[in-house]
Structures are given as C-alpha cells and as structure tokens.
Design an enzyme around this catalytic site. Structure first.
Site, mmCIF file in Angstrom:
data_model
loop_
_atom_site.group_PDB
_atom_site.id
_atom_site.type_symbol
_atom_site.label_atom_id
_atom_site.label_comp_id
_atom_site.label_asym_id
_atom_site.label_seq_id
_atom_site.Cartn_x
_atom_site.Cartn_y
_atom_site.Cartn_z
ATOM 1 C CE LYS A 170 -1.811 3.343 1.876
ATOM 2 N NZ LYS A 170 -1.540 4.662 1.557
ATOM 3 N N GLY A 201 -4.508 3.520 -2.272
ATOM 4 C CA GLY A 201 -5.519 3.999 -1.513
ATOM 5 C C GLY A 201 -5.070 4.827 -0.393
ATOM 6 N N GLY A 203 -4.686 5.829 3.461
ATOM 7 C CA GLY A 203 -4.018 5.327 4.793
ATOM 8 C C GLY A 203 -4.878 4.633 5.710
ATOM 9 N N PRO A 204 -5.805 5.427 6.369
ATOM 10 C CG PRO A 204 -6.602 7.413 7.276
ATOM 11 C CD PRO A 204 -6.002 6.786 6.208
ATOM 12 N N GLY A 207 -4.616 1.218 3.981
ATOM 13 C CA GLY A 207 -3.306 0.976 4.743
ATOM 14 C C GLY A 207 -3.833 0.361 6.227
ATOM 15 C CD GLU A 245 12.853 4.953 8.387
ATOM 16 O OE1 GLU A 245 12.825 5.890 9.115
ATOM 17 O OE2 GLU A 245 13.163 5.368 7.109
ATOM 18 C CB CYS A 279 13.349 9.552 7.861
ATOM 19 S SG CYS A 279 13.745 8.528 6.541
ATOM 20 C CD GLU A 369 10.755 13.286 10.668
ATOM 21 O OE1 GLU A 369 9.666 12.529 10.773
ATOM 22 O OE2 GLU A 369 11.695 12.433 10.297
HETATM 23 P P1 NAP Z 1 2.037 8.884 7.365
HETATM 24 O O1 NAP Z 1 0.478 9.247 7.221
HETATM 25 O O2 NAP Z 1 2.537 8.051 8.294
HETATM 26 O O3 NAP Z 1 2.283 8.003 5.854
HETATM 27 C C1 NAP Z 1 3.024 6.782 5.779
HETATM 28 C C2 NAP Z 1 2.136 5.831 5.199
HETATM 29 O O4 NAP Z 1 1.489 5.149 6.139
HETATM 30 C C3 NAP Z 1 1.490 6.239 3.794
HETATM 31 O O5 NAP Z 1 1.066 4.954 2.859
HETATM 32 C C4 NAP Z 1 -0.053 6.556 4.554
HETATM 33 O O6 NAP Z 1 -1.048 6.474 3.611
HETATM 34 C C5 NAP Z 1 -0.125 5.298 5.660
HETATM 35 N N1 NAP Z 1 -0.880 5.483 6.620
HETATM 36 C C6 NAP Z 1 -1.588 6.680 7.084
HETATM 37 N N2 NAP Z 1 -2.359 6.306 8.071
HETATM 38 C C7 NAP Z 1 -2.404 5.008 8.217
HETATM 39 C C8 NAP Z 1 -3.272 4.187 9.119
HETATM 40 N N3 NAP Z 1 -3.985 4.453 9.831
HETATM 41 N N4 NAP Z 1 -3.006 2.670 8.937
HETATM 42 C C9 NAP Z 1 -1.970 2.290 8.069
HETATM 43 N N5 NAP Z 1 -1.467 2.875 7.213
HETATM 44 C C10 NAP Z 1 -1.699 4.278 7.269
HETATM 45 O O7 NAP Z 1 2.836 10.143 6.896
HETATM 46 P P2 NAP Z 1 2.659 11.383 5.982
HETATM 47 O O8 NAP Z 1 1.172 11.962 6.364
HETATM 48 O O9 NAP Z 1 2.689 11.069 4.831
HETATM 49 O O10 NAP Z 1 3.705 12.347 6.813
HETATM 50 C C11 NAP Z 1 3.513 13.074 8.044
HETATM 51 C C12 NAP Z 1 4.936 12.905 8.750
HETATM 52 O O11 NAP Z 1 5.376 11.781 9.024
HETATM 53 C C13 NAP Z 1 5.573 13.990 7.908
HETATM 54 O O12 NAP Z 1 5.646 15.245 8.029
HETATM 55 C C14 NAP Z 1 7.151 13.468 8.566
HETATM 56 O O13 NAP Z 1 7.581 14.207 9.843
HETATM 57 C C15 NAP Z 1 6.726 11.941 8.881
HETATM 58 N N6 NAP Z 1 7.065 11.286 7.767
HETATM 59 C C16 NAP Z 1 8.188 10.236 7.840
HETATM 60 C C17 NAP Z 1 8.837 9.489 6.883
HETATM 61 C C18 NAP Z 1 9.929 8.748 7.140
HETATM 62 O O14 NAP Z 1 10.740 8.397 6.229
HETATM 63 N N7 NAP Z 1 10.289 7.885 8.239
HETATM 64 C C19 NAP Z 1 8.231 9.411 5.875
HETATM 65 C C20 NAP Z 1 7.168 10.627 5.315
HETATM 66 C C21 NAP Z 1 6.589 10.931 6.655
HETATM 67 P P3 NAP Z 1 -1.358 7.892 3.063
HETATM 68 O O15 NAP Z 1 -0.466 8.312 2.246
HETATM 69 O O16 NAP Z 1 -2.918 7.789 2.536
HETATM 70 O O17 NAP Z 1 -1.677 8.916 4.017
#
Ligand code: NAP
Ligand code: MG
Length: 462
Positions: A170, A201, A203-204, A207, A245, A279, A369
């Site tokens: 996903k 799709g 995340g919520p 995912g 991660e 990250c 972050e």
């Molecule tokens: P995120 O929401 O954690 O997204 C990462 C992945 O998880 C995406 O595929 C996302 O789908 C999915 N996801 C979201 N909610 C989920 C749930 N409840 N259950 C399962 N999967 C779920 O991160 P983001 O909103 O893109 O970014 C927010 C912050 O996270 C950034 O500002 C940054 O600080 C941090 N971040 C860290 C990394 C890293 O490499 N460690 C990478 C990106 C972001 P969607 O795309 O539909 O949200």
C-alpha cells in the site's frame, strides 16, 4: 506514464472493488496529473488472498531462481530509469536531476544488492548437531511513504522477495504512480503471479485494512511516528512481526578539529536535498561555541545559494506544517538567518531553504521532525555537552560526525544513540543496515540485515 485504473493483484490489473479515486497532484504547479483507484478492505483482502496462494510456491523456489528474478527486476528498473525519474518528479516535485540520480538510481543499486544476496546468503547452516534453516516469514504487508517513493518500496519488496516472502504493497496516496510503475517492472521481470500485489488507497482505509489483516504475517511500515505507533500496537496484539521506520531528528556534530567549511556545506546540502523530506536528514547542526558565528555565516550563505534550485514539498498540508514550524521557531526565540515562512512563489508548495541560529535544545524546532528544508544550528561548550545535546531527542535514526582525525570522530560516533552515522562525509552504502534506535523505529532495512527481517529460524537436531 499513464495511470492504471485498477489494482495489481494475482499478476493482472483488476478493477477496484469501489468507485472512489485519488487525484495525483504535481506539487510544482498544483495541477492534477492523474488518478488512481482508492482501495478498500475488499481490495486488500483480495490482494492478501493472492499473496497467500502464491506463498508456498515462491517460498519453495531455489534462492538462485529468486536471485534471477531480482536481477531481472534490477535490469528493468535500470532500463526504465528516465520514465521513473520523470514520474517521481511529476508527483513528488523533486528536480529532475535529483530524481535521476537518487530516486531512480538508488533503487537499481538496492535491487541489485538483493539479487546478489539472494544468490549468496546462507539460508542454511550447521550449528553443532543441528541444521538451522532461515525460512521466509510469509505474507508481508508493506506500507510506504512518499518522500523516497521508489526507494522505500524496493527497500521492502526486494528483501521480502529474496527471502521467499510474498507481498501486498500500500504506497502513499501522494505518489501512487511510481508504485504502479514498480508493479509493471515486477511483471516485466517475470516474477510469478501473486508474489507481488499492489493496492493503492488511503492510509486510514487501505493501509489500516492491510495492517489489521489476520492473514498478513509481517507488517513493514515507514512513515510518521503517530501511525507507526498504532501499527506496532495492532501487530503486538496479533503477535505478528513488525518493522517500523519512523523518522528522526539527527545531529550533525562538528567537533572543534573539523574542516568547518566542508562540514557546514555538506550539512546544509544534506538538509536541503529532497526539500528536507528525508527521515535521516541531519536537521540539527551542533557547533562548538568558539566557531559558532563562523558556522552560522557559512550555513546562511550555503542556504541562500540553494534559493531557486530546491523543489517544493509534497503537498499543501506538508507546506503548511513546515511553515508552522518556522513560525514556531521564530516565536520561541530562534534567529532566522536564511529563508522564513513566506512562500517564495505564487504557485506550488514551495518553502524557502531556511536556517535558524541560536536554537536551544528544548525548542520545538530542535526536538520535532519538521520534514522540510529547515536547519537548526545549536551551540555546545565541550564534547560532553555536544554528546548530551546530540542524544537529547526521542529519535535516533542517523547522524554525522566531523573531526580532524577519523579516529576522534569514530570515538564520538560510538557514543551516539543512533542507528547510522556518516564519518567526515562518508558515502552512501546500499549494504549498510539502516534503522533506528529509540523512537526512530524497530528493525533494519538494506543489506543482509534487511534480508533477515523477512526470515524466521528453524532448527533440526540430529
Ligand atoms: P503517514 O501518514 O505516516 O504515511 C505513511 C504511510 O502510512 C502512507 O502510505 C499512509 O497512507 C499510511 N497510513 C496513514 N495512516 C495509516 C493508518 N491509520 N494505517 C495504516 N497506514 C496508514 O505520514 P505522512 O502523513 O505522509 O507524513 C506525516 C509526517 O510523517 C511527515 O511530516 C514526517 O514528519 C513523517 N514522515 C516520515 C517518513 C519517514 O521516512 N520516516 C516518511 C514520510 C513522512 P497515506 O499516504 O494515505 O497517508
Ligand atoms: Mg498521511
């Protein structure tokens, strides 16, 4: 590339269960460039069933055969490099040269490294009167973010396939086109139907359905701490394997004996590259008090030089979030020496390369972050002070240490609570294990350590 309007399941593009779609937006001009289906729990279930059905056959293949498929995958990714770079640039906004070198280039190296590891790894060893086997964990649910859209997919799927696992991916909602391209590459590489499946799709919805699916054996997630925490809890309740991660707040420690100009310039480049959406970025620069003013001047000049060459951040929400942090930095008393919260352009999700001086340990911008092109410069009094500040966050993903002598930098790096440290500007190594101490995560990616995440151990006694 042209967007597919289905999910890649069991070796074919199949219509989605529902009718909802996700619009893909170019962050440079805010134009919609395509749309993909928004998967539901039903799509996830179909993909997991396909992965489960393919698992026994794939797990039983000889490692040499898996190596051959991964080597073919590497070749396809290499042959389609330009298309990959253009797609990442279109949906992430990264400048094309960076997409070519990093977003398209690194996955070729990583896929190649797993082709080699699949062929050479000791999946079987003798320990006294036992034979110990490394067997694939099973069906993997991979959830990836948008910041290195192809790298993060390959860093999970390549070792999973090398281990003999099957996968449901996903990808991030912001970068699904790169994921669809990857699915095409997997098919072209001759990977059998069902071994790799893609559900685009939200995340919520998709995912979460994947993370909660009872027939997924291991969840590998990269993204925010908030979501990672929930995924870890869900996996814990189901007693299943999990790899997380979750980002960082890494320190770039410049010791008094270091080549200051080099350390500052490389440090600024590290933070600004990919518009700060990395990250492992060294977003806190630690400078000895006696060289502080000089370092601030160098960093401000280096950031100004970036000016126009930096790409936008991924979406409007991320831009607003980053701007919010810049405003918070100002409000908490840090001194802006480059950039600021104002948008540098009328269109697109751009943030100016920003540098803060006089940042102190407890400020929000020194702890959280930001995930944008924002560098904080902190002052330290002596080595112990530097160590305390460097280790003083909940994170521990990466870092850098600079010193006149390598041995001095190494001695300091060994005391850092972090998973990866570059010594005097060390080069990227696709075989080096990557992952976090503390709240930066659980598990390691890349190289042999990354492969072992997808294996479980069985011993037979004779
Ligand atoms: P995120 O929401 O954690 O997204 C990462 C992945 O998880 C995406 O595929 C996302 O789908 C999915 N996801 C979201 N909610 C989920 C749930 N409840 N259950 C399962 N999967 C779920 O991160 P983001 O909103 O893109 O970014 C927010 C912050 O996270 C950034 O500002 C940054 O600080 C941090 N971040 C860290 C990394 C890293 O490499 N460690 C990478 C990106 C972001 P969607 O795309 O539909 O949200
Ligand atoms: Mg999200």
């Amino acid at each position: 590339m042209k967007a597919h309007d289905g999910m890649y399941i069991d070796g074919a593009w199949r219509p989605a269960a529902g009718r909802d779609t996700i619009e893909v937006v170019n962050p440079v001009d805010e134009q919609v460039i395509g749309q993909v289906p928004a998967g539901t729990a039903e799509d996830v279930d179909a993909a997991v069933r396909s992965a489960r059905a393919a698992f026994p056959g794939w797990a039983a293949t000889a490692p040499a055969e898996r190596a051959a498929r991964l080597s073919a995958l590497r070749d396809v990714l290499a042959a389609r490099k330009d298309e990959i770079a253009e797609t990442v640039t279109a949906e992430l906004g990264a400048p094309l040269a960076f997409s070519q070198a990093v977003h398209a280039g690194v996955p070729v190296l990583v896929a190649g490294s797993y082709a080699e590891l699949a062929a050479t790894y000791a999946f079987e060893e003798k320990v006294g009167n036992s034979t110990v086997y490394q067997e694939p964990v099973g069906v993997v649910g991979a959830i990836t973010p948008w910041n290195y859209p192809l790298h993060q997919i390959v860093a999970k799927v390549a070792p999973a396939l090398a281990a003999g696992c099957t996968v449901v991916l996903k990808p991030a909602e912001d970068t699904p086109l790169t994921a669809q391209l990857f699915a095409e590459a997997v098919a072209e590489a001759g990977v059998p139907a069902g071994v790799f499946n893609l559900v685009t799709g939200l995340g919520p919805v998709a995912g979460q359905a994947l993370a909660e699916h009872p027939d997924v054996d291991l969840v590998s997630f990269t993204g925010s701490t908030a979501v990672g925490r929930r995924i870890g809890a869900t996996a814990g309740a189901a007693v299943k394997r999990v790899a997380l991660e979750l980002g960082g707040k890494s320190a770039n420690v410049i010791l008094p004996s270091a080549d200051l100009a080099k350390a500052v310039n490389v440090g600024v480049a590290n933070v600004m590259s990919n518009s700060g959406q990395t990250c492992s970025a060294w977003t806190r620069m630690l400078v000895p008090a006696e060289r502080y003013d000089e370092a601030v001047e160098l960093a401000a000049a280096a950031a100004e030089k970036y000016g126009d060459r930096i790409g936008p951040v991924v979406n409007a929400k991320q831009r607003d979030r980053v701007r919010g942090y810049i405003e918070k930095g100002v409000a908490e008393g840090a001194r802006l020496v480059a950039g600021g919260p104002e948008s540098p352009r009328d269109q697109g999700y751009f943030v100016s390369p920003t540098v803060f001086a006089d940042v102190t340990e407890r400020m929000t911008i020194a702890q959280e972050e930001i995930f944008g092109p924002v560098l904080s410069i902190l002052r330290y009094e002596d080595t112990e002070d530097a160590l305390r500040i460097a280790n003083g966050t909940v994170y521990g993903l990466a870092g850098a240490v600079w010193a006149g002598e390598e041995s001095e930098a190494v001695a300091f790096a060994r005391r850092l609570d972090t998973g990866q440290v570059d010594i005097n500007g060390g080069r990227f190594n696709p075989l080096a294990p990557f992952g976090g101490y503390k709240q930066s995560g659980v598990g390691r990616e890349l190289g042999a350590h990354g492969l072992s995440e997808y294996l479980q151990t069985k011993s037979l006694q004779f």
